[in-house]
Write an enzyme that holds these catalytic residues in place. Structure first.
Site, PDB file in Angstrom:
ATOM      1  N   GLU A  64      -6.564  -9.833   7.629  1.00  0.00           N
ATOM      2  CA  GLU A  64      -5.908 -10.781   8.530  1.00  0.00           C
ATOM      3  C   GLU A  64      -6.985 -11.676   9.128  1.00  0.00           C
ATOM      4  O   GLU A  64      -8.108 -11.245   9.378  1.00  0.00           O
ATOM      5  CB  GLU A  64      -5.137 -10.028   9.613  1.00  0.00           C
ATOM      6  CG  GLU A  64      -3.886  -9.400   9.036  1.00  0.00           C
ATOM      7  CD  GLU A  64      -3.075  -8.635  10.057  1.00  0.00           C
ATOM      8  OE1 GLU A  64      -3.105  -8.965  11.244  1.00  0.00           O
ATOM      9  OE2 GLU A  64      -2.391  -7.685   9.636  1.00  0.00           O
ATOM     10  N   PHE A  87     -19.377  -4.192   9.058  1.00  0.00           N
ATOM     11  CA  PHE A  87     -18.527  -3.083   9.502  1.00  0.00           C
ATOM     12  C   PHE A  87     -19.308  -2.003  10.235  1.00  0.00           C
ATOM     13  O   PHE A  87     -18.983  -0.828  10.175  1.00  0.00           O
ATOM     14  CB  PHE A  87     -17.718  -2.510   8.333  1.00  0.00           C
ATOM     15  CG  PHE A  87     -16.342  -3.095   8.297  1.00  0.00           C
ATOM     16  CD1 PHE A  87     -16.168  -4.452   8.084  1.00  0.00           C
ATOM     17  CD2 PHE A  87     -15.224  -2.319   8.537  1.00  0.00           C
ATOM     18  CE1 PHE A  87     -14.902  -5.029   8.090  1.00  0.00           C
ATOM     19  CE2 PHE A  87     -13.947  -2.882   8.550  1.00  0.00           C
ATOM     20  CZ  PHE A  87     -13.788  -4.236   8.327  1.00  0.00           C
ATOM     21  N   THR A  98       0.859  -1.186   0.000  1.00  0.00           N
ATOM     22  CA  THR A  98       0.000   0.000   0.000  1.00  0.00           C
ATOM     23  C   THR A  98       0.897   1.238   0.000  1.00  0.00           C
ATOM     24  O   THR A  98       1.677   1.428   0.927  1.00  0.00           O
ATOM     25  CB  THR A  98      -0.900  -0.006   1.250  1.00  0.00           C
ATOM     26  OG1 THR A  98      -1.653  -1.212   1.231  1.00  0.00           O
ATOM     27  CG2 THR A  98      -1.847   1.187   1.254  1.00  0.00           C
ATOM     28  N   CYS A 113      -3.004  -1.744   9.158  1.00  0.00           N
ATOM     29  CA  CYS A 113      -3.463  -1.120   7.910  1.00  0.00           C
ATOM     30  C   CYS A 113      -4.320   0.119   8.098  1.00  0.00           C
ATOM     31  O   CYS A 113      -3.899   1.221   7.777  1.00  0.00           O
ATOM     32  CB  CYS A 113      -4.227  -2.147   7.079  1.00  0.00           C
ATOM     33  SG  CYS A 113      -3.173  -3.443   6.458  1.00  0.00           S
TER      34      CYS A 113
HETATM   35  C1  UDX Z   1      -8.064  -4.179   6.591  1.00  0.00           C
HETATM   36  C2  UDX Z   1      -9.001  -4.239   5.368  1.00  0.00           C
HETATM   37  O1  UDX Z   1     -10.261  -4.793   5.753  1.00  0.00           O
HETATM   38  C3  UDX Z   1      -8.365  -5.054   4.267  1.00  0.00           C
HETATM   39  O2  UDX Z   1      -9.204  -5.074   3.128  1.00  0.00           O
HETATM   40  C4  UDX Z   1      -7.032  -4.422   3.923  1.00  0.00           C
HETATM   41  O3  UDX Z   1      -6.384  -5.147   2.928  1.00  0.00           O
HETATM   42  C5  UDX Z   1      -6.149  -4.334   5.155  1.00  0.00           C
HETATM   43  O4  UDX Z   1      -6.836  -3.639   6.197  1.00  0.00           O
HETATM   44  P1  UDX Z   1      -7.453  -5.863   8.559  1.00  0.00           P
HETATM   45  O5  UDX Z   1      -6.457  -4.856   9.019  1.00  0.00           O
HETATM   46  O6  UDX Z   1      -7.090  -7.310   8.527  1.00  0.00           O
HETATM   47  O7  UDX Z   1      -7.930  -5.511   7.085  1.00  0.00           O
HETATM   48  O8  UDX Z   1      -8.697  -5.715   9.520  1.00  0.00           O
HETATM   49  P2  UDX Z   1     -10.276  -5.440   9.423  1.00  0.00           P
HETATM   50  O9  UDX Z   1     -11.011  -6.709   9.384  1.00  0.00           O
HETATM   51  O10 UDX Z   1     -10.576  -4.433   8.367  1.00  0.00           O
HETATM   52  O11 UDX Z   1     -10.511  -4.786  10.850  1.00  0.00           O
HETATM   53  C6  UDX Z   1      -9.836  -3.597  11.214  1.00  0.00           C
HETATM   54  C7  UDX Z   1     -10.190  -3.161  12.617  1.00  0.00           C
HETATM   55  O12 UDX Z   1     -11.519  -2.685  12.672  1.00  0.00           O
HETATM   56  C8  UDX Z   1     -10.096  -4.267  13.687  1.00  0.00           C
HETATM   57  O13 UDX Z   1      -9.449  -3.710  14.825  1.00  0.00           O
HETATM   58  C9  UDX Z   1     -11.543  -4.592  13.973  1.00  0.00           C
HETATM   59  O14 UDX Z   1     -11.733  -5.066  15.282  1.00  0.00           O
HETATM   60  C10 UDX Z   1     -12.215  -3.240  13.759  1.00  0.00           C
HETATM   61  N1  UDX Z   1     -13.642  -3.320  13.420  1.00  0.00           N
HETATM   62  C11 UDX Z   1     -14.045  -3.966  12.282  1.00  0.00           C
HETATM   63  C12 UDX Z   1     -14.577  -2.686  14.232  1.00  0.00           C
HETATM   64  O15 UDX Z   1     -14.252  -2.089  15.259  1.00  0.00           O
HETATM   65  N2  UDX Z   1     -15.906  -2.746  13.864  1.00  0.00           N
HETATM   66  C13 UDX Z   1     -16.329  -3.380  12.749  1.00  0.00           C
HETATM   67  O16 UDX Z   1     -17.537  -3.375  12.492  1.00  0.00           O
HETATM   68  C14 UDX Z   1     -15.373  -4.018  11.939  1.00  0.00           C
END
Ligand code: UDX
Length: 447
Positions: A164, A261, A130, A272
């Site tokens: 992840e 989400f 990225t 990320c």
């Molecule tokens: C993210 C993107 O989703 C992915 O497409 C990109 O390639 C990399 O970044 P990731 O970092 O694995 O992926 O985590 P993600 O599932 O997006 O969750 C990110 C954070 O948001 C986590 O701490 C999670 O607990 C939080 N989260 C997610 C919330 O607090 N509420 C939600 O409804 C969803």
């Protein structure tokens, strides 16, 4: 024509998964990392981090592992890598710069500078990291300068969207593929590499360089905004006496909004989303477009405020002062099914509580080693029950399935006070109440 040979540069969360997935798709793959221990581990078929399914994939393909296909090998030699590959995937990390919002491109730059001088025959270098918009253009120029094969070497930008915890699935069955290319040759080569997911129906979107770079940062900005939106509603619910979980359920039935989400809690973290929205703001500033992204500053501050709110809720739950209070913390990783503690809201809250005088004991199913390395001064317990022992309040900060399955009655026996705070809004409050617990959660004052 023979199948293109693939190399993967940088074997972290992204690269290790990509390398294993490419071998699973049938390609001969050579991976390189500058950390020798990582290569040693991978050569034995062991993943460098916890990621469901990755160990199985490595054992199925790493050369030298009994019964493996042998299609996946590792090296530390740039010369060997350049000799071997037709398509070189750049998967190194782009962390936030120390003390700045901007993204640190030094690993990407170093990888390209190490590879390019060895490229003396046609090859496609494919960026997956990225990066700030405009990087691909700059890197393409550098490649043309450094590669002996000159015009026969090209750059493409192919951002990665894996989550992840679902990295293997997302890499083998991507919901879309984006290819920022400058020639039909590059497009065709990428179509060949991704032939299987394309045949399974993954859309293949062809763009120019800047659009491909922007797809990634804008997708992550949208996701971060969605989470901060529901967390802002949680703040309002806290003052107005509403219930954000019900609210999210109700608005999520509108298909235009959708339910995903919209889980309110202590917010997003990880390697990320936080750094990507900051780097995006920094880049927009450089381009003279900072106004377009000022809302991301608010998205970031709403997110960071939730950590503070969790600390406040804890202070209230233990009677107004944290000094000398015993706090059990369930969860250290930034999300379940990962051992990643980078910018983890859970660890951040645990750290803040301890700095304010509480005695904090943390348990996490997979993140203990990484958490200990980052926050060695926190207390750590080998099980959830041990973390809860003697606690004046118990905090649920990462939504592992294991925690949903905990027995409130059993935990009730070991705590000092049956008080639970749910920072992720995933536990069944009725179950805990029935076992005699006081249950409170972010954005749900009515509970
Ligand atoms: C993210 C993107 O989703 C992915 O497409 C990109 O390639 C990399 O970044 P990731 O970092 O694995 O992926 O985590 P993600 O599932 O997006 O969750 C990110 C954070 O948001 C986590 O701490 C999670 O607990 C939080 N989260 C997610 C919330 O607090 N509420 C939600 O409804 C969803």
């Amino acid at each position: 024509m023979a199948s293109p040979k693939v190399t993967v540069i940088g074997l972290g969360y992204l690269g290790a998964t990509h390398a294993a997935a490419m071998a699973e798709l049938g390609f001969e793959v050579l991976g390189l990392d500058v950390v020798p221990e990582k290569i040693e581990q991978l050569r034995q078929g062991l993943p460098p981090m916890y990621e469901p399914g990755l160990g199985d994939l490595l054992r199925a393909h790493v050369a030298g592992v009994e019964g493996a296909s042998g299609r996946l090998r590792f090296t530390d030699s740039w010369e060997e890598l350049a000799d071997f590959g037709d398509v070189h995937f750049l998967c190194v990390n782009t962390p936030q710069k120390h003390g700045e919002y901007a993204c640190d491109m030094s690993y990407v730059d170093a990888a390209l500078d190490s590879l390019a001088p060895h490229l003396d025959r046609p090859a496609l270098v494919v960026g997956k990291s990225t990066v700030p918009v405009g990087s691909a253009e700059r890197l393409a120029e550098r490649l043309a300068e450094l590669a002996p094969a000159r015009r026969e070497v090209e750059l493409a930008w192919n951002p990665e969207f894996l989550r992840e915890g679902f990295a293997v699935h997302d890499t083998l069955h991507p919901d879309r593929l984006v290819a920022g290319v400058r020639s039909e040759w590059a497009e065709e080569l990428l179509r060949e590499v991704y032939a299987r997911p394309i045949a399974e129906g993954s859309p293949f979107v062809v763009t120019d360089y800047p659009t491909a770079e922007l797809v990634k940062t804008s997708a992550n900005s949208f996701l971060a905004t969605k989470i901060s939106f529901i967390n802002a509603m949680a703040e309002v619910c806290e003052t107005a006496g509403g219930d954000v979980v019900k609210l999210a359920e109700a608005i999520g039935h509108d298909e235009r909004i959708g339910r995903k989400f919209l889980r309110a809690g202590i917010g997003f973290g990880g390697g990320c989303l936080p750094k990507d929205i900051r780097a995006f703001m920094a880049r927009a500033g450089e381009l003279g477009a900072s106004e377009a992204l000022t809302f991301l500053r608010e998205v970031d501050s709403i997110n960071m405020r939730r950590r503070g709110q969790m600390v406040e809720l804890t202070r209230q739950a233990v009677g107004g002062t944290l000094l000398g209070k015993r706090i059990g913390v369930l969860g250290a990783t930034f999300k379940p099914d990962s051992d990643d503690v980078r910018d983890s809201p859970a660890l951040n809250v645990a750290g803040q509580l301890q700095l304010q005088g509480a005695q904090v004991t943390v348990y996490d199913p997979k993140g203990m080693e990484n958490a200990r390395a980052l926050f060695p001064t926190l207390g750590y317990a080998p099980t959830a029950v041990d973390a809860a022992r003697g606690a004046d309040v118990l905090l649920h900060l990462t939504e592992w399935r294991d925690f949903k399955e905990l027995d409130p009655a059993e935990l009730g026996e070991v705590v000092s006070v049956r008080s639970l705070l749910d920072g992720r809004n995933t536990l069944d409050h009725e179950l805990w109440r029935k076992a005699g617990w006081t249950f409170r959660a972010l954005g749900r004052p009515t509970l």
